[in-house]
Design an enzyme around this catalytic site. Structure first.
Site, PDB file in Angstrom:
ATOM      1  N   HIS A 173       0.764  -1.337   0.063  1.00 62.62           N
ATOM      2  CA  HIS A 173       0.050  -0.020   0.134  1.00 62.62           C
ATOM      3  C   HIS A 173       0.894   1.322   0.020  1.00 62.62           C
ATOM      4  O   HIS A 173       0.706   2.113  -0.796  1.00 62.62           O
ATOM      5  CB  HIS A 173      -0.757   0.052   1.344  1.00 62.62           C
ATOM      6  CG  HIS A 173      -1.960  -0.944   1.262  1.00 62.62           C
ATOM      7  ND1 HIS A 173      -2.212  -1.910   2.624  1.00 62.62           N
ATOM      8  CD2 HIS A 173      -2.929  -1.236   0.455  1.00 62.62           C
ATOM      9  CE1 HIS A 173      -3.163  -2.624   2.092  1.00 62.62           C
ATOM     10  NE2 HIS A 173      -3.768  -2.458   1.105  1.00 62.62           N
ATOM     11  N   LYS A 186     -15.985  -6.191   6.857  1.00 61.47           N
ATOM     12  CA  LYS A 186     -14.755  -7.092   6.990  1.00 61.47           C
ATOM     13  C   LYS A 186     -14.081  -7.536   8.219  1.00 61.47           C
ATOM     14  O   LYS A 186     -12.918  -8.126   8.603  1.00 61.47           O
ATOM     15  CB  LYS A 186     -13.316  -6.127   6.174  1.00 61.47           C
ATOM     16  CG  LYS A 186     -13.227  -6.319   4.664  1.00 61.47           C
ATOM     17  CD  LYS A 186     -12.051  -6.087   4.077  1.00 61.47           C
ATOM     18  CE  LYS A 186     -11.773  -6.608   2.744  1.00 61.47           C
ATOM     19  NZ  LYS A 186     -10.383  -6.017   2.187  1.00 61.47           N
TER      20      LYS A 186
HETATM   21  N1  COA Z   1      -0.152  -3.799  -2.012  1.00 67.10           N
HETATM   22  C1  COA Z   1      -0.533  -4.849  -1.014  1.00 67.10           C
HETATM   23  N2  COA Z   1      -1.685  -5.244  -0.815  1.00 67.10           N
HETATM   24  C2  COA Z   1      -2.621  -4.677  -1.401  1.00 67.10           C
HETATM   25  C3  COA Z   1      -2.501  -3.733  -2.542  1.00 67.10           C
HETATM   26  C4  COA Z   1      -0.992  -3.387  -2.824  1.00 67.10           C
HETATM   27  N3  COA Z   1      -0.807  -2.501  -3.604  1.00 67.10           N
HETATM   28  N4  COA Z   1      -3.715  -3.657  -2.841  1.00 67.10           N
HETATM   29  C5  COA Z   1      -4.483  -4.156  -2.394  1.00 67.10           C
HETATM   30  N5  COA Z   1      -3.873  -4.916  -1.585  1.00 67.10           N
HETATM   31  C6  COA Z   1      -4.601  -5.922  -0.665  1.00 67.10           C
HETATM   32  C7  COA Z   1      -4.903  -5.521   0.635  1.00 67.10           C
HETATM   33  O1  COA Z   1      -3.971  -6.083   1.470  1.00 67.10           O
HETATM   34  C8  COA Z   1      -6.034  -6.399   0.852  1.00 67.10           C
HETATM   35  O2  COA Z   1      -5.762  -7.713   1.380  1.00 67.10           O
HETATM   36  P1  COA Z   1      -6.681  -8.674   1.930  1.00 67.10           P
HETATM   37  O3  COA Z   1      -7.876  -9.073   1.033  1.00 67.10           O
HETATM   38  O4  COA Z   1      -5.983  -9.868   2.397  1.00 67.10           O
HETATM   39  O5  COA Z   1      -7.197  -7.867   3.196  1.00 67.10           O
HETATM   40  C9  COA Z   1      -6.854  -6.389  -0.282  1.00 67.10           C
HETATM   41  O6  COA Z   1      -5.885  -6.076  -1.287  1.00 67.10           O
HETATM   42  C10 COA Z   1      -7.724  -5.100  -0.556  1.00 67.10           C
HETATM   43  O7  COA Z   1      -7.663  -4.339   0.519  1.00 67.10           O
HETATM   44  P2  COA Z   1      -7.575  -2.508   0.474  1.00 67.10           P
HETATM   45  O8  COA Z   1      -6.543  -2.264  -0.725  1.00 67.10           O
HETATM   46  O9  COA Z   1      -7.300  -2.127   1.806  1.00 67.10           O
HETATM   47  O10 COA Z   1      -9.036  -2.147   0.085  1.00 67.10           O
HETATM   48  P3  COA Z   1     -10.341  -2.577   0.143  1.00 67.10           P
HETATM   49  O11 COA Z   1     -10.253  -3.448  -1.000  1.00 67.10           O
HETATM   50  O12 COA Z   1     -10.557  -3.221   1.514  1.00 67.10           O
HETATM   51  O13 COA Z   1     -11.008  -1.447  -0.109  1.00 67.10           O
HETATM   52  C11 COA Z   1     -12.999   0.014  -0.552  1.00 67.10           C
HETATM   53  C12 COA Z   1     -12.145  -1.444  -0.771  1.00 67.10           C
HETATM   54  C13 COA Z   1     -12.998   0.353   0.556  1.00 67.10           C
HETATM   55  C14 COA Z   1     -11.903   0.730  -1.709  1.00 67.10           C
HETATM   56  C15 COA Z   1     -14.331  -0.287  -1.309  1.00 67.10           C
HETATM   57  O14 COA Z   1     -15.107  -1.391  -0.657  1.00 67.10           O
HETATM   58  C16 COA Z   1     -15.049   0.791  -1.371  1.00 67.10           C
HETATM   59  O15 COA Z   1     -15.057   1.905  -2.031  1.00 67.10           O
HETATM   60  N6  COA Z   1     -16.165   1.002  -0.351  1.00 67.10           N
HETATM   61  C17 COA Z   1     -17.216   2.087  -0.124  1.00 67.10           C
HETATM   62  C18 COA Z   1     -18.423   1.698  -0.483  1.00 67.10           C
HETATM   63  C19 COA Z   1     -18.696   1.684  -2.170  1.00 67.10           C
HETATM   64  O16 COA Z   1     -18.511   2.942  -2.769  1.00 67.10           O
HETATM   65  N7  COA Z   1     -19.024   0.603  -2.983  1.00 67.10           N
HETATM   66  C20 COA Z   1     -19.288   0.551  -4.097  1.00 67.10           C
HETATM   67  C21 COA Z   1     -17.853   0.398  -4.840  1.00 67.10           C
HETATM   68  S1  COA Z   1     -17.963  -1.166  -5.480  1.00 67.10           S
END
Ligand code: COA
Length: 168
Positions: free
Chosen positions: A18, A42
């Site tokens: 990240h 989550k």
């Molecule tokens: N390096 C390391 N890990 C990464 C990464 C990177 N560059 N990019 C993603 N990841 C991993 C994370 O570690 C995490 O792993 P896990 O699944 O093992 O926990 C996963 O990928 C995703 O996590 P993160 O990057 O923190 O984002 P997220 O997918 O949890 O975030 C939101 C999602 C919050 C952006 C999304 O749910 C959202 O926009 N929510 C608001 C509601 C909404 O608008 N919904 C409609 C849109 S679909």
């Protein structure tokens, strides 16, 4: 003038992957808002306040980076901020389906907002928050996977988990 962008995520916890994306995005955008999502579904290990604190500390040396939280739809938050670009990191092909669905959903909701994908450095392409949590739970070392402040928070979390397991 370079535009502004939002980098949203759960950051439970923030990893070096990240952080790599935040660094890269901060070189492309003048203002980068790292938006920590509550994401109660989550069941995060770290509270929203803890996740904001870890992201703030890990990115404190990066100019133009702001940290905030959001709830509700990401595109509503982006509009409220007056920002039209969302940044997401891609690690491997396996990320594509999830990111594709999210980007197209966001585009359907808000055609004026674009998602920009940045490739994570290959050094960090295998890291995920879940892997970090699993290694921590099993007593392993995550020093090469997360920023130092997150490492400290993970150690405390592990000690607390151990204490709770002994007491129960
Ligand atoms: N390096 C390391 N890990 C990464 C990464 C990177 N560059 N990019 C993603 N990841 C991993 C994370 O570690 C995490 O792993 P896990 O699944 O093992 O926990 C996963 O990928 C995703 O996590 P993160 O990057 O923190 O984002 P997220 O997918 O949890 O975030 C939101 C999602 C919050 C952006 C999304 O749910 C959202 O926009 N929510 C608001 C509601 C909404 O608008 N919904 C409609 C849109 S679909």
């Amino acid at each position: 003038m370079k535009p502004s962008a939002i980098y949203p995520g759960t950051f439970d916890p923030m990893t070096l992957g990240h952080l790599d994306i935040v660094r890269r995005a901060s070189e492309v955008f003048d203002r980068l808002v790292v938006a920590v999502a509550e994401t109660p579904r989550k069941q995060p290990w770290f509270s929203l306040e803890e996740r904001i604190a870890m992201v703030a500390e890990a990115t404190s040396d990066l100019p133009g980076v702001e940290i905030t939280s959001f709830h509700g739809l990401l595109v509503d938050f982006a509009r409220a901020q007056g920002i039209r670009a969302l940044v997401r990191g891609l690690r491997a092909f396996s990320d594509f389906e999830y990111e594709f669905q999210m980007a197209l959903s966001n585009r359907k909701l808000a055609p004026d907002i674009e998602t920009v994908f940045l490739m994570t450095s290959d050094t960090f392409s295998y890291i995920s928050s879940s892997v970090v949590k699993e290694i921590t739970s099993l007593g392993g070392n995550t020093v090469d996977l997360v920023p130092p402040c997150v490492q400290t928070m993970l150690s405390e979390k592990h000690k607390r988990q151990d204490r709770e397991a002994t007491e129960s």
